[in-house]
Write a protein that holds these residues in place. Structure first.
Motif, mmCIF file in Angstrom:
data_model
loop_
_atom_site.group_PDB
_atom_site.id
_atom_site.type_symbol
_atom_site.label_atom_id
_atom_site.label_comp_id
_atom_site.label_asym_id
_atom_site.label_seq_id
_atom_site.Cartn_x
_atom_site.Cartn_y
_atom_site.Cartn_z
ATOM 1 N N VAL A 217 -72.014 -16.888 10.605
ATOM 2 C CA VAL A 217 -72.510 -18.077 11.617
ATOM 3 C C VAL A 217 -73.154 -17.263 12.562
ATOM 4 O O VAL A 217 -74.622 -17.706 13.054
ATOM 5 N N CYS A 218 -72.664 -16.061 13.324
ATOM 6 C CA CYS A 218 -73.367 -15.436 14.384
ATOM 7 C C CYS A 218 -74.487 -14.583 14.067
ATOM 8 O O CYS A 218 -75.432 -14.592 14.905
ATOM 9 N N GLN A 219 -74.664 -14.293 12.706
ATOM 10 C CA GLN A 219 -75.782 -13.618 12.323
ATOM 11 C C GLN A 219 -76.884 -14.672 12.394
ATOM 12 O O GLN A 219 -78.139 -14.257 12.471
ATOM 13 N N CYS A 220 -76.769 -15.802 11.800
ATOM 14 C CA CYS A 220 -77.842 -16.774 11.744
ATOM 15 C C CYS A 220 -78.075 -17.146 13.386
ATOM 16 O O CYS A 220 -79.158 -17.249 13.558
ATOM 17 N N LEU A 221 -77.246 -17.048 14.200
ATOM 18 C CA LEU A 221 -77.600 -17.509 15.649
ATOM 19 C C LEU A 221 -78.152 -16.527 16.181
ATOM 20 O O LEU A 221 -78.911 -16.832 17.189
ATOM 21 N N ILE A 222 -78.260 -15.317 15.679
ATOM 22 C CA ILE A 222 -79.085 -14.215 16.276
ATOM 23 C C ILE A 222 -80.591 -14.654 16.113
ATOM 24 O O ILE A 222 -81.314 -14.428 16.977
ATOM 25 N N PHE A 223 -80.764 -15.060 14.731
ATOM 26 C CA PHE A 223 -82.012 -15.229 14.498
ATOM 27 C C PHE A 223 -82.605 -16.466 15.382
ATOM 28 O O PHE A 223 -83.889 -16.651 15.541
ATOM 29 N N LEU A 224 -81.737 -17.435 15.472
ATOM 30 C CA LEU A 224 -82.032 -18.958 16.324
ATOM 31 C C LEU A 224 -82.165 -18.461 17.763
ATOM 32 O O LEU A 224 -82.260 -19.382 18.456
ATOM 33 N N ASP A 225 -81.761 -17.340 18.232
ATOM 34 C CA ASP A 225 -81.626 -16.876 19.650
ATOM 35 C C ASP A 225 -80.759 -17.806 20.629
ATOM 36 O O ASP A 225 -81.212 -18.071 21.508
ATOM 37 N N ASP A 226 -79.700 -18.344 19.851
ATOM 38 C CA ASP A 226 -78.792 -19.266 20.429
ATOM 39 C C ASP A 226 -77.736 -18.581 21.039
ATOM 40 O O ASP A 226 -76.529 -18.241 20.397
ATOM 41 N N THR A 227 -77.845 -17.917 22.371
ATOM 42 C CA THR A 227 -76.823 -17.045 22.798
ATOM 43 C C THR A 227 -75.491 -17.874 23.232
ATOM 44 O O THR A 227 -74.446 -17.538 23.124
ATOM 45 N N GLN A 228 -75.667 -19.127 23.705
ATOM 46 C CA GLN A 228 -74.644 -19.833 24.214
ATOM 47 C C GLN A 228 -73.590 -20.252 23.136
ATOM 48 O O GLN A 228 -72.414 -20.326 23.295
ATOM 49 N N ALA A 229 -74.082 -20.480 22.120
ATOM 50 C CA ALA A 229 -73.411 -20.804 21.015
ATOM 51 C C ALA A 229 -72.566 -19.687 20.476
ATOM 52 O O ALA A 229 -71.208 -19.727 20.194
ATOM 53 N N VAL A 230 -73.182 -18.498 20.499
ATOM 54 C CA VAL A 230 -72.379 -17.406 20.141
ATOM 55 C C VAL A 230 -71.224 -17.026 21.093
ATOM 56 O O VAL A 230 -70.168 -16.647 20.845
ATOM 57 N N ALA A 231 -71.482 -17.178 22.424
ATOM 58 C CA ALA A 231 -70.542 -16.902 23.404
ATOM 59 C C ALA A 231 -69.487 -18.124 23.268
ATOM 60 O O ALA A 231 -68.291 -17.588 23.466
ATOM 61 N N ASP A 232 -69.608 -19.305 22.999
ATOM 62 C CA ASP A 232 -68.906 -20.253 22.638
ATOM 63 C C ASP A 232 -67.903 -19.848 21.743
ATOM 64 O O ASP A 232 -66.341 -20.183 21.903
ATOM 65 N N ILE A 233 -68.395 -19.326 20.643
ATOM 66 C CA ILE A 233 -67.633 -19.053 19.316
ATOM 67 C C ILE A 233 -66.679 -18.012 19.484
ATOM 68 O O ILE A 233 -65.304 -17.643 19.222
ATOM 69 N N LEU A 234 -67.106 -16.629 20.317
ATOM 70 C CA LEU A 234 -66.301 -15.701 20.812
ATOM 71 C C LEU A 234 -65.251 -16.184 21.762
ATOM 72 O O LEU A 234 -64.187 -15.411 21.755
ATOM 73 N N ASP A 235 -65.424 -16.906 22.590
ATOM 74 C CA ASP A 235 -64.532 -17.435 23.756
ATOM 75 C C ASP A 235 -63.463 -18.135 22.868
ATOM 76 O O ASP A 235 -62.201 -18.166 23.071
ATOM 77 N N LYS A 236 -64.088 -19.125 21.759
ATOM 78 C CA LYS A 236 -63.063 -19.660 21.211
ATOM 79 C C LYS A 236 -62.113 -18.878 20.360
ATOM 80 O O LYS A 236 -60.720 -18.956 20.169
ATOM 81 N N LEU A 237 -62.686 -18.011 19.693
ATOM 82 C CA LEU A 237 -61.741 -16.939 18.895
ATOM 83 C C LEU A 237 -60.921 -16.002 19.753
ATOM 84 O O LEU A 237 -59.604 -15.834 19.202
ATOM 85 N N THR A 238 -61.344 -15.720 20.885
ATOM 86 C CA THR A 238 -60.313 -14.951 21.848
ATOM 87 C C THR A 238 -59.170 -15.899 22.254
ATOM 88 O O THR A 238 -58.273 -15.141 22.820
ATOM 89 N N ARG A 239 -59.191 -17.171 22.094
ATOM 90 C CA ARG A 239 -58.233 -17.836 22.697
ATOM 91 C C ARG A 239 -57.194 -18.183 21.515
ATOM 92 O O ARG A 239 -56.002 -18.686 22.100
ATOM 93 N N GLU A 240 -57.547 -17.807 20.455
ATOM 94 C CA GLU A 240 -56.410 -18.171 19.222
ATOM 95 C C GLU A 240 -55.653 -16.999 19.070
ATOM 96 O O GLU A 240 -55.533 -16.061 19.728
ATOM 97 N N SER A 241 -55.535 -16.940 17.621
ATOM 98 C CA SER A 241 -54.238 -15.756 17.076
ATOM 99 C C SER A 241 -54.809 -14.430 17.159
ATOM 100 O O SER A 241 -56.088 -14.182 17.439
#
Length: 867
Positions: A217-241
Motif C-alpha cells: 500500500v505504501c509503495q503505491c502511495l509513494i507513486f500517488l504522492d499521498d504523504t498524509q495517507a502514509v503518515a496515517d498508516i504508520l501512526d496506526k501501526l505504531t499504536r498497535e502490537s
C-alpha cells in the motif's frame, strides 16, 4: 464421398427462396476453410444477403463473409463481419480463425479505449456496441476459465477498471492477485494518469482486506504522492502490537530507500503533528547555526515552504509539556524511532559501519597506477579512482601518504582532488564540517578558491539526497561566495544536498547565480536547479531554464541547463512529451541533446517502445555527433530493468561507422547491465577495447567495469582478463591518454567502496532508484567536465543485508551458507614483486694472471734464498 468443389452449393445463393439460401450458407460455413478461394469469387452475393433487412439469417451470412475475408488476409473486413455475426461468432471456440479475430478485436477496442481515455474532452470516438459485446464475452470467458491474470492484463490494456476489480475480487487468491497487479502496473503501465487511477483502486482493495498488506500500500502511495495517507498508516501501526510496529519500521526503511526528501519530510511533519515525538537536539552538524536548524525543521513541515514559528511560541511549548499516559509514552517512543528511520540517519550510519569495517581495497593497485602516470589528466583520474575505491570507507590513507604527489594538482585539478574527500567520507555526516574545515571558506581571510569550492562540493557529496541542516549552511556559503570557483562548488554542493526537496528559496538562489551569466557558475547552477526540482515537472522551472538556455551564449551554461531541464521531468512519462517535442526541434544541438536525456529520465526503466524508437531515430539521423551519442547512451536508462534486451538493441550501433555512436553504445551497455556481469554485453565491448578511436576505447573500458562491479572469477570468468587489461593499458607508454583515463577510472569502479558496493538503478522494492539514475546521468558528463565524475558515487549501493530488532539494534546472528567460499570471496590482493638476492659470482681468473702470480712467487722465493 469427398467433395472436390463448392460450386454446386454456391449456385444455390442465386435462388430466390430464402430457405435454399440459408441451406447454402450453412453448408458454406462448414466448407469455407477448404474452399475459401472458390467462395471468394461470390463473396459480394453473401455480403448482399447480410445487408438485406428481410433475410432471416443475416448473422450467418456475416459469419461466412468474415471467414472468407479472414482467409484472404483482410482482417479489418473480417472483424467487421464477425461483429455482424452476433452470437454465431463463438468466442469459446479454439479455432485459429476465432483466436486471430478476437486478437484483432481486442487490439481495435484497446486503440479506441486508450484514445478516448486520453481525449476525454475532445475528439471522442464512438465504440461499436457489438465490439464491446464481443470483448465483454471474452472477459467472461477468461473469468469462467479461471484465467484471472489474463483478464487483469487485458483490462489494463483496454482501460477497463471495472473488469480489473472484478478479476481481482473473483479470484481465489485476492492478496496474490493484488500483488501481481501492482507488479504489472509498476512495470508495464506507461500512462501516468491512468496508472494513478489504477493505483488508487489497488490501495482501496488492499485496505479492504482482513489483514492489509501495508508495505505494498505504501509503495503505491509513494507513486500517488499521498504523504498524509502514509503518515496515517504508520501512526496506526505504531499504536498497535509489537509486530505491527515492526512492520511500520520496515515500511519506514522502504520509504527512505524509495521516496524523495520532500516526500519524507512531509511524512515526518505529519507524524510530528501528533505531538508525541520526543524532541531531540539536531546533532547532524554540530557547527551549523541553530537558526539554520530551526529553518530546516520548519521548512520540512510544509512542503518546502517555510511557515516560521515565532521565537515566543517555542518557550511556551517547552514550559508546559503535556502529561502523557503510559500508552502515549510507548507510542511516542515508537514514533521517535520511526522518525529516526525516516530521516535516513540509521540507514546511513549502518551502511557507513559496514563499509568501514569491511574495507578490502587493494592499495597496491593504486600505488602501481600512481607510479605509471606521467601527466595531469591521468593524475586527475587516479585521484578520482582512489575516491571510488574508498567511497564511504572514510579511509584517506592514500592521499595522506602521497601528499607531495597530490600537491601537483593545481587549479581545477585541486578542486577535483578536494571534492574527492566528499566521496571518501560519503555518509559521514556527523563529522562532515570538522573533516572538511581545512578546505572550507573562512572569515579569517581568503584561501585557495579552488580548494574552497571543492570543499563545498565535497559537503554536498557527503550529504547527497540527505541534506538536513547542511542545506542552510551551503545556502549561506553560496550567498557569501565572491569567486566563480567557490560559487561553482557551492551550487553543486547545494544541489546535491537539497536534491528532490523542491525548496523555493534554494531554487531562487541558484537562479540568481545562473543569471549572473558567468560560464563556470552558470554550468553548476543550471545542473543544481534541476537537482532541486527533480521530478516536479515545475512549469516555472522549465520556463526559466529553457528561455535562459535559448538566450545565453555560453556553451558551459547550456550544458548545465541541458541536464537541469531533463532532471525536472524525471519519471513523468507522457507528461514530458510536449517538452521533448519542443527541444528535439530546436536548432541548438545542446538543447536537442537535452531532449535525449529528457526521454531517458521521463521514461527511465519503462522500456517504452515509442521512446526507444525515437532515440534510435536520432541516433542515426541527427547531424550533431554529441546528440547521436546522447541518444544511444539514453537507451541504457530505458532498458535497465531488462538488461538482456540491451545487447540486441545496440549491437548494430556498436559497429557503426561513427565513433560517437560506438562510444554511446558502450555506455548504454554499461548503464543497462551495471552489476550484472552479463556475458553478451561483455562480448560486444571486448572488440571495442581495441577500437582505433581513443574515446571509444575509454567508453568500453569504463562500461566493462560497470558491468563487472562486485563480480569475482567464480561468478564471471572474464573479471581476471579485464583486470589485467586495465593494468596493461595504464602501464603502456604508447597508449593514448584518453584510454588511460578510462582504464584508471575502470579500476576505481571495479573495486568501488572497498569492494563492497555495486551499481543498481532500482531499489529492493522495485522502484527506480533516483540517486543512482542521477549519479550515472551526470557521471557520463565527465566527457566535458572532470569534476562531475564524482557523481557516480550516488549510484553505489552497499552489498549488505541488515537485520535489526525492535530496539533498532543489530542482534548477533550466525548465517550458514552452503555455497562454496569462492562464490562470495573477495578478489585476491596483488602481490608485490619480490626482490631477488644478488648471487655472488666467482671471479674469473685469466691464464695470464695465473702466470704472473706464479712468476711473482718464484721471484719472492729466490729473493728469500739469497737473503
Amino acid at each position: 464421398m469427398k467433395i472436390t468443389s463448392a460450386g454446386g452449393v454456391i449456385s444455390l445463393l442465386d435462388e430466390n427462396d430464402h430457405k435454399l439460401q440459408v441451406f447454402a450458407l450453412d453448408k458454406l460455413n462448414k466448407l469455407v476453410d477448404d474452399f475459401w478461394a472458390e467462395i471468394a469469387d461470390t463473396v459480394e452475393k453473401i455480403e448482399m444477403l447480410y445487408e438485406d433487412e428481410t433475410f432471416p439469417q443475416r448473422e450467418l451470412a456475416a459469419l461466412v463473409a468474415s471467414k472468407v475475408y479472414y482467409h484472404l488476409g483482410a482482417f479489418e473486413e473480417s472483424l467487421t463481419y464477425a461483429l455482424g455475426a452476433g452470437k454465431l461468432f463463438d468466442v469459446n471456440s479454439s479455432s485459429e480463425y476465432v483466436g486471430t479475430t478476437i486478437s484483432k478485436c481486442i487490439d481495435h477496442y484497446t486503440k479506441l479505449s486508450v484514445h478516448n481515455y486520453e481525449h476525454k474532452d475532445d475528439d471522442h470516438k464512438d465504440i461499436d456496441a457489438r465490439l464491446e459485446i464481443v470483448v465483454n464475452r471474452m472477459f467472461q470467458r477468461c473469468l469462467h476459465d479461471g484465467h484471472y491474470k489474463q483478464a487483469v492484463g487485458i483490462a489494463l490494456e483496454t482501460r477497463r477498471i471495472d473488469i480489473l476489480e472484478k478479476a481481482i475480487m473473483e479470484s481465489g487468491d485476492i492478496p496474490g492477485m493484488l500483488s501481481y497487479s501492482v507488479k504489472v502496473v509498476m512495470s508495464l503501465l506507461q500512462q501516468r494518469q491512468f496508472r494513478n487511477t489504477v493505483l488508487r483502486l489497488l490501495v482501496r482493495l488492499y485496505m479492504n482486506l482482513a489483514v492489509p498488506d501495508y508495505i505494498n500500500v505504501c509503495q503505491c502511495l509513494i507513486f500517488l504522492d499521498d504523504t498524509q495517507a502514509v503518515a496515517d498508516i504508520l501512526d496506526k501501526l505504531t499504536r498497535e502490537s509489537q509486530e505491527s510496529t515492526l512492520m511500520a519500521y520496515q515500511i519506514g526503511f522502504d520509504l527512505y530507500e524509495s521516496a524523495t526528501q520532500q516526500f519524507l519530510s512531509r511524512v515526518q511533519a505529519s507524524l510530528r503533528a501528533t505531538g508525541l515525538i520526543p524532541e531531540t537536539p539536531d546533532t547532524t552538524e554540530s557547527e551549523t547555526p541553530s537558526k539554520d536548524v530551526e529553518a530546516m525543521e520548519t521548512e520540512a513541515s510544509d512542503d518546502s515552504k517555510s511557515e516560521s514559528t515565532t521565537p515566543s511560541e517555542t518557550p511556551k511549548q517547552k514550559e508546559k509539556p503535556p502529561e502523557l499516559t503510559d500508552e502515549e509514552k510507548i507510542h511516542g517512543d515508537r514514533l521517535g524511532k520511526l522518525n529516526q528511520i525516516l530521516s535516513g540517519d540509521l540507514t546511513i550510519g549502518l551502511h557507513l559501519q559496514f563499509l568501514i569495517r569491511s574495507n578490502k581495497t587493494d592499495m597496491l593497485i593504486l600505488k602501481n597506477t600512481k607510479e605509471a602516470v606521467r601527466n595531469s589528466v591521468c593524475h586527475n583520474a587516479t585521484v578520482i579512482a582512489n575516491s571510488f575505491m574508498h567511497c564511504g570507507t572514510t579511509c584517506d590513507a592514500f592521499l595522506r601518504d602521497n601528499l607531495d604527489w597530490l600537491s601537483r594538482a593545481t587549479n581545477w585539478a585541486k578542486f577535483t582532488a578536494t571534492a574527492s574527500l566528499g566521496v571518501i567520507h560519503r555518509g559521514h555526516e556527523k563529522e562532515a564540517l570538522n573533516l572538511m574545515s581545512t578546505y572550507l571558506p573562512k572569515d579569517t581571510g581568503p584561501g585557495s578558491a579552488y580548494q574552497e569550492g571543492g570543499g563545498l562540493y565535497a559537503l554536498g557529496l557527503i550529504h547527497a539526497n540527505h541534506g538536513g541542516s547542511m542545506i542552510e549552511y551551503l545556502l549561506n556559503q553560496l550567498k557569501e561566495a565572491t569567486t566563480d570557483m567557490v560559487r561553482h562548488g557551492g551550487c553543486l554542493g547545494l544541489g546535491l544536498a537539497s536534491m528532490g526537496t523542491a525548496r523555493q528559496d534554494v531554487y531562487d538562489q541558484l537562479k540568481l547565480n545562473l543569471y549572473e551569466d558567468d560560464a563556470v557558475t552558470g554550468e553548476a547552477a543550471g545542473l543544481a536547479m534541476g537537482l532541486v526540482m527533480i521530478g516536479t515537472k515545475s512549469p516555472t522551472a522549465i520556463q526559466d531554464m529553457v528561455s535562459y538556455a535559448q538566450d545565453t551564449q555560453h556553451e558551459k551554461i547550456l550544458r548545465g541547463l541541458c541536464l537541469g531541464i531533463a532532471l525536472t521531468m524525471y519519471n513523468r512519462l507522457e507528461e514530458a512529451d510536449a517538452l521533448i517535442d519542443s527541444l528535439s526541434r530546436d536548432k541548438d544541438p545542446i538543447l536537442r541533446r537535452s531532449a535525449m536525456y529528457t526521454i531517458a529520465l521521463a521514461y527511465c526503466g519503462t522500456g517504452n517502445n515509442t521512446a526507444i524508437r525515437r532515440l534510435l531515430h536520432f541516433a542515426v539521423s541527427d547531424v550533431d555527433d554529441d546528440v547521436r551519442r546522447a541518444a544511444v547512451t539514453s537507451l541504457g536508462f530505458l532498458l535497465f530493468r531488462t538488461p538482456e534486451q540491451c545487447p540486441g538493441v545496440v549491437s548494430l550501433l556498436a559497429e557503426s561507422y561513427n565513433p560517437h555512436v560506438r562510444c554511446g553504445a558502450a555506455m548504454a551497455l554499461g548503464i543497462a547491465c551495471a552489476g550484472s556481469g552479463f556475458k553478451e554485453a561483455l562480448s560486444i565491448l571486448e572488440p571495442m577495447i581495441n577500437d582505433p578511436v581513443n574515446y571509444v576505447r575509454q567508453g568500453a573500458l569504463i562500461a566493462s567495469a560497470m558491468i563487472l562491479v562486485q563480480h569475482n572469477e567464480h561468478t564471471c570468468s572474464k573479471v581476471k582478463t579485464f583486470r589485467e587489461l586495465y593494468s596493461k593499458t595504464i602501464s603502456d607508454k604508447h597508449e593514448d591518454v584518453m584510454a588511460k583515463f578510462g582504464a584508471i577510472l575502470a579500476q576505481g569502479i571495479l573495486d568501488a567502496g572497498g569492494r563492497n558496493v555495486s551499481i543498481s538503478l532500482q531499489s529492493r522494492t522495485g522502484h527506480t532508484h533516483m540517486s543512482s539514475v542521477v549519479g550515472l546521468l551526470v557521471f557520463i558528463h565527465f566527457w566535458y567536465w572532470f569534476p562531475l565524475a564524482h557523481f557516480l558515487s550516488l549510484s553505489f549501493t552497499p552489498t549488505t543485508v541488515v537485520g535489526l530488532n525492535a530496539d533498532l539494534k543489530m542482534p548477533v546472528v550466525e548465517i550458514k551458507s552452503n555455497a562454496k567460499p569462492s562464490q562470495f570471496a573477495y578478489p585476491p590482493p596483488l602481490e608485490a614483486p619480490k626482490e631477488k638476492e644478488k648471487e655472488k659470482v666467482t671471479t674469473a681468473v685469466l691464464s695470464i694472471t695465473a702466470k704472473a702470480k706464479k712468476r711473482e712467487k718464484k721471484e719472492a722465493e729466490e729473493k728469500n734464498g739469497c737473503g
